[in-house]
Write a protein that holds these residues in place. Structure first.
Motif, PDB file in Angstrom:
ATOM      1  N   PRO A  66       0.792  -1.227   0.000  1.00 58.52           N
ATOM      2  CA  PRO A  66       0.000   0.000   0.000  1.00 58.52           C
ATOM      3  C   PRO A  66       0.826   1.280   0.000  1.00 58.52           C
ATOM      4  O   PRO A  66       0.365   2.319  -0.487  1.00 58.52           O
ATOM      5  CB  PRO A  66      -0.833  -0.122   1.282  1.00 58.52           C
ATOM      6  N   ALA A  67       2.054   1.237   0.552  1.00 55.74           N
ATOM      7  CA  ALA A  67       2.912   2.428   0.529  1.00 55.74           C
ATOM      8  C   ALA A  67       3.309   2.780  -0.900  1.00 55.74           C
ATOM      9  O   ALA A  67       3.383   3.954  -1.269  1.00 55.74           O
ATOM     10  CB  ALA A  67       4.160   2.196   1.383  1.00 55.74           C
ATOM     11  N   TRP A 335      -0.762   8.859   5.671  1.00 58.60           N
ATOM     12  CA  TRP A 335      -0.408   7.990   4.552  1.00 58.60           C
ATOM     13  C   TRP A 335       0.904   8.456   3.919  1.00 58.60           C
ATOM     14  O   TRP A 335       1.761   7.643   3.576  1.00 58.60           O
ATOM     15  CB  TRP A 335      -1.527   7.996   3.510  1.00 58.60           C
ATOM     16  N   GLU A 336       1.041   9.766   3.791  1.00 62.09           N
ATOM     17  CA  GLU A 336       2.279  10.330   3.235  1.00 62.09           C
ATOM     18  C   GLU A 336       3.463   9.997   4.139  1.00 62.09           C
ATOM     19  O   GLU A 336       4.541   9.610   3.658  1.00 62.09           O
ATOM     20  CB  GLU A 336       2.122  11.854   3.111  1.00 62.09           C
ATOM     21  N   LYS A 337       3.252  10.116   5.429  1.00 60.02           N
ATOM     22  CA  LYS A 337       4.326   9.859   6.388  1.00 60.02           C
ATOM     23  C   LYS A 337       4.826   8.422   6.296  1.00 60.02           C
ATOM     24  O   LYS A 337       6.035   8.169   6.205  1.00 60.02           O
ATOM     25  CB  LYS A 337       3.815  10.153   7.803  1.00 60.02           C
ATOM     26  N   LEU A 338       3.902   7.451   6.317  1.00 60.53           N
ATOM     27  CA  LEU A 338       4.326   6.053   6.287  1.00 60.53           C
ATOM     28  C   LEU A 338       4.867   5.650   4.919  1.00 60.53           C
ATOM     29  O   LEU A 338       5.771   4.810   4.831  1.00 60.53           O
ATOM     30  CB  LEU A 338       3.171   5.135   6.694  1.00 60.53           C
ATOM     31  N   SER A 339       4.326   6.224   3.877  1.00 67.45           N
ATOM     32  CA  SER A 339       4.869   5.954   2.544  1.00 67.45           C
ATOM     33  C   SER A 339       6.305   6.441   2.451  1.00 67.45           C
ATOM     34  O   SER A 339       7.197   5.725   1.971  1.00 67.45           O
ATOM     35  CB  SER A 339       4.004   6.634   1.473  1.00 67.45           C
ATOM     36  N   TYR A 343      10.104   4.289   1.943  1.00 66.84           N
ATOM     37  CA  TYR A 343      11.172   4.564   0.988  1.00 66.84           C
ATOM     38  C   TYR A 343      12.473   4.946   1.702  1.00 66.84           C
ATOM     39  O   TYR A 343      13.562   4.660   1.205  1.00 66.84           O
ATOM     40  CB  TYR A 343      10.731   5.634  -0.010  1.00 66.84           C
ATOM     41  N   ASP A 344      12.360   5.563   2.868  1.00 68.27           N
ATOM     42  CA  ASP A 344      13.560   5.804   3.677  1.00 68.27           C
ATOM     43  C   ASP A 344      14.215   4.476   4.057  1.00 68.27           C
ATOM     44  O   ASP A 344      15.448   4.334   4.015  1.00 68.27           O
ATOM     45  CB  ASP A 344      13.209   6.579   4.953  1.00 68.27           C
ATOM     46  N   GLU A 345      13.387   3.503   4.430  1.00 69.72           N
ATOM     47  CA  GLU A 345      13.911   2.188   4.807  1.00 69.72           C
ATOM     48  C   GLU A 345      14.540   1.472   3.620  1.00 69.72           C
ATOM     49  O   GLU A 345      15.541   0.756   3.777  1.00 69.72           O
ATOM     50  CB  GLU A 345      12.794   1.347   5.419  1.00 69.72           C
ATOM     51  N   ILE A 346      13.968   1.645   2.441  1.00 68.87           N
ATOM     52  CA  ILE A 346      14.566   1.063   1.237  1.00 68.87           C
ATOM     53  C   ILE A 346      15.959   1.651   1.016  1.00 68.87           C
ATOM     54  O   ILE A 346      16.929   0.918   0.728  1.00 68.87           O
ATOM     55  CB  ILE A 346      13.688   1.320  -0.002  1.00 68.87           C
ATOM     56  N   ARG A 347      16.082   2.949   1.178  1.00 66.52           N
ATOM     57  CA  ARG A 347      17.391   3.591   0.980  1.00 66.52           C
ATOM     58  C   ARG A 347      18.397   3.100   2.029  1.00 66.52           C
ATOM     59  O   ARG A 347      19.571   2.859   1.714  1.00 66.52           O
ATOM     60  CB  ARG A 347      17.234   5.110   1.020  1.00 66.52           C
TER      61      ARG A 347
END
Length: 497
Positions: A66-67, A335-339, A343-347
């Motif tokens: 969902p993110a 929703w914006e915050k968790l999305s 992506y921060d975690e992906i980086r």
């Protein structure tokens, strides 16, 4: 009289205290998997902010993010998928969820359509004990969080035949009363609603890469099940429930590495959808994923496979569902915050990952730009798995053009560009976030890679790393700032730093 009143008040206080202690103990001792998964669902449902519910088994929980859907389309969704969930369990999960939220669309995955036993604990008609144990164990994930009411009783009567087992789901203190030795601080936080929670709106991502998929025998074109199964009956019930409530319904068969029976099941799901006149997205067909690099294991997707699957569904919803893009609406800031956090975690994952293969897969999501350089005679050029991955990321066959290399790929998601060169080929003044870049292969251990306006800075040469044959240069896709420069030696097919 006054003494009697005092005694009565003390008794009432004692009873209230006992019940409060019992309630707190029940909450603290309960296993938190289900609450962890659904805590945000209840909060967001109160705000009527969930556009789409995704339903299914682990083929949903690991395949739909969902993110990613919010980040790319602005659609809000919750992933209700559960590990080992048969379609009868999925049906009742939908019914439970509809008590709290009426979404605009329901997307249900039809995996395990072939299952033909009525109760999850039916050991007479299902000889696979491990499958039964998984279905029952994981049903706690889907069911524990829902309150005890008439609907939950109906669900458990429909799903479980053993009376003692049924009571464990209706009164889960029976199961969890002896969890004292496993209690953590988070268990106590849950009493006041401060527990940890799933921050991917119910989804779970996997990061490993399965590089040896199984290639099954294809069935006859259009082959479907000869007889109706229990799974087919419950898919029909899900469709009918959504149609009765005027909720949009999309049936999917999410991509993975299928067996022959799975392809027949996918065909059968399509036939059911045709009967009801509802849309169907069969992602076993086509090229949504690459089975040589987008699988976590043979049955489940990894994070890049989930990214591709979510985008495929997002494209369908954009073209057909009429949903609202919420990305500029302050009411949807959560929703914006968790999305953004995802992506921060992906980086962070990219920068901390040691495996070159896994790192390249994560880089293909597009959160960083990167330069991959493979020196002449690198074992990359004899590694079919690595060459396939490079080909998939680049979208071309350049890696195969020169048997011994060298090879360079510049992947720049900010400019949506990929540049490649192999053998004696050069790159001249190509536009990237790093600037206008040039590449020249001079000799085996010396090559030039520099910005047009700064010929003195050669990014691909360092005397301390002459022996390493693979280099990975990672840069910010917006500013061009070099964030990391890693060197690998391809010994024995391994890529060690």
């Amino acid at each position: 009289m006054k003494r009697k009143i005092i005694i009565a008040l003390k008794c009432i206080f004692f009873i209230i205290t006992v019940f409060a202690i019992l309630y707190g103990a029940t909450i603290a001792l309960r296993r938190k998997d289900s609450l962890y998964k659904y805590a945000d669902f209840f909060e967001l449902a109160k705000k009527d902010q969930i556009d789409v519910l995704f339903l299914g088994s682990s083929h949903t929980i690991n395949a739909v993010n969902p993110a990613v859907l919010y980040n790319n389309y602005g659609y809000t969704s919750y992933n209700m998928g559960g590990h080992g969930s048969l379609l009868q369990a999925t049906y009742w999960e939908l019914m439970e969820a509809l008590q709290y939220e009426t979404p605009e669309w329901v997307v249900v995955d039809a995996y395990m359509l072939e299952k033909n036993y009525r109760y999850l604990d039916d050991r007479e008609n299902n000889p696979d004990a491990s499958e039964i144990n998984t279905s029952i164990e994981q049903l706690h994930l889907n069911m524990d969080v829902w309150p005890l009411n008439k609907l939950k009783v109906e669900a458990m009567n429909d799903l479980v035949q053993d009376k003692d087992l049924k009571r464990e789901f209706l009164f889960d203190f029976i199961v969890y009363h002896n969890r004292w030795e496993y209690i953590t601080e988070d268990d106590f936080k849950s009493i006041v609603g401060n527990e940890s929670r799933n921050e991917l709106f119910g989804a779970e991502m996997r990061y490993d890469v399965e590089t040896a998929p199984y290639i099954c025998q294809r069935p006859e074109d259009g082959e479907v099940f000869a007889d109706e199964t229990v799974g087919m009956q419950y898919l029909s019930k899900i469709i009918e429930e959504c149609q009765d409530r005027e909720i949009g319904i999309l049936v999917t068969f999410n991509p993975f590495n299928p067996e022959t029976k799975d392809i027949v099941a996918a065909n059968t799901a399509g036939a059911i959808c045709n009967t009801y006149g509802v849309p169907y997205l069969n992602m076993l067909d086509g090229d949504v994923i690459d089975i040589y690099s987008d699988l976590n294991d043979r049955g489940h997707l990894n994070v890049t496979g989930a990214d591709k699957t979510t985008r495929a569904i997002g494209d369908w919803l954009k073209a057909n569902a009429g949903l609202v893009d919420h990305r500029d609406d302050e009411a949807y800031a959560y929703w914006e915050k968790l999305s953004n956090k995802y992506y921060d975690e992906i980086r962070e994952k990219i920068l901390s990952e040691d495996s070159l293969f896994t790192k390249l897969k994560a880089l293909s999501i597009g959160e960083y730009g990167f330069v991959l350089y493979c020196n002449e005679d690198s074992q990359v050029f004899t590694d079919e798995v690595m060459k396939h991955l490079i080909k998939e990321i680049a979208g071309s066959n350049v890696i195969y053009e020169t048997p011994d290399g060298p090879y360079i790929m510049i992947c720049d998601p900010g400019f949506n560009k990929v540049y490649e060169a192999s053998g004696d080929a050069a790159l001249d003044n190509v536009e990237t976030a790093m600037g206008f870049m040039n590449y020249r292969p001079v000799e085996k251990n010396f090559r030039l890679f520099y910005e047009t306006d700064d010929e003195e800075t050669n990014y691909l040469y360092d005397e301390d790393h002459v022996a390493e044959d693979v280099q990975l240069l990672i840069f910010d896709k917006n500013t061009g700032e070099v964030i990391d420069h890693e060197y690998y030696t391809s010994k024995g097919g391994n890529y060690g730093k």
